[in-house]
Design a protein around this motif. Structure first.
Motif, PDB file in Angstrom:
ATOM      1  N   ASP A  93       5.031   7.574  -3.754  1.00  0.00           N
ATOM      2  CA  ASP A  93       6.117   7.268  -2.831  1.00  0.00           C
ATOM      3  C   ASP A  93       6.320   5.758  -2.791  1.00  0.00           C
ATOM      4  N   LEU A  94       7.533   5.327  -3.035  1.00  0.00           N
ATOM      5  CA  LEU A  94       7.806   3.898  -3.078  1.00  0.00           C
ATOM      6  C   LEU A  94       8.101   3.307  -1.699  1.00  0.00           C
ATOM      7  N   THR A  95       7.949   4.103  -0.631  1.00  0.00           N
ATOM      8  CA  THR A  95       8.024   3.565   0.717  1.00  0.00           C
ATOM      9  C   THR A  95       6.696   2.873   0.939  1.00  0.00           C
ATOM     10  N   ARG A  96       6.735   1.569   1.075  1.00  0.00           N
ATOM     11  CA  ARG A  96       5.490   0.823   1.048  1.00  0.00           C
ATOM     12  C   ARG A  96       5.300  -0.003   2.312  1.00  0.00           C
ATOM     13  N   ASP A 127       0.848  -1.187   0.000  1.00  0.00           N
ATOM     14  CA  ASP A 127       0.000   0.000   0.000  1.00  0.00           C
ATOM     15  C   ASP A 127       0.887   1.241   0.000  1.00  0.00           C
ATOM     16  N   CYS A 128       0.795   2.030  -1.060  1.00  0.00           N
ATOM     17  CA  CYS A 128       1.569   3.279  -1.166  1.00  0.00           C
ATOM     18  C   CYS A 128       0.726   4.472  -0.729  1.00  0.00           C
TER      19      CYS A 128
END
Length: 109
Positions: A63-66, A57-58
């Protein structure tokens, strides 16, 4: 087509088209960087013959911190989008596996 939609008088359509163009450009940049940094000429063939689905879940952003929200064999979540992503990742896996199995040079022993 996206360029044409980005010129739409409807601000919702225009914003979504521009966001898609930007996301596509970012993805292209990542793919390009990865292709330059990875040496795949001597890579071993893939041997995974089972599904390994992982859904992240973004939070509606680029943002690729998931956050991992579902993976293989987990129960359904209350989030419809997560369940659809999981299910259709499986459909895609099945389809691709069947198509590749039909090509003799791609079969894995």
């Amino acid at each position: 087509m996206l360029k044409k939609l980005a010129e739409s008088p409807d601000p919702r359509i225009r914003e979504r088209a521009v966001a898609t163009i930007e996301a596509t450009a970012r993805a292209r940049t990542v793919r390009s960087a990865l292709s330059r940094s990875l040496n795949v000429t001597n890579a071993a063939p893939a041997t995974a013959r089972t599904k390994v689905r992982r859904i992240f879940d973004c939070k509606g952003s680029a943002d690729l911190t998931r956050k991992l929200v579902r993976e293989e064999n987990d129960r359904q979540t209350s989030d419809v989008a997560v369940n659809e992503a999981y299910d259709y990742a499986g459909v895609t896996w099945d389809f691709t596996t069947r198509c590749l199995a039909a090509i003799p040079s791609t079969r894995v022993a």
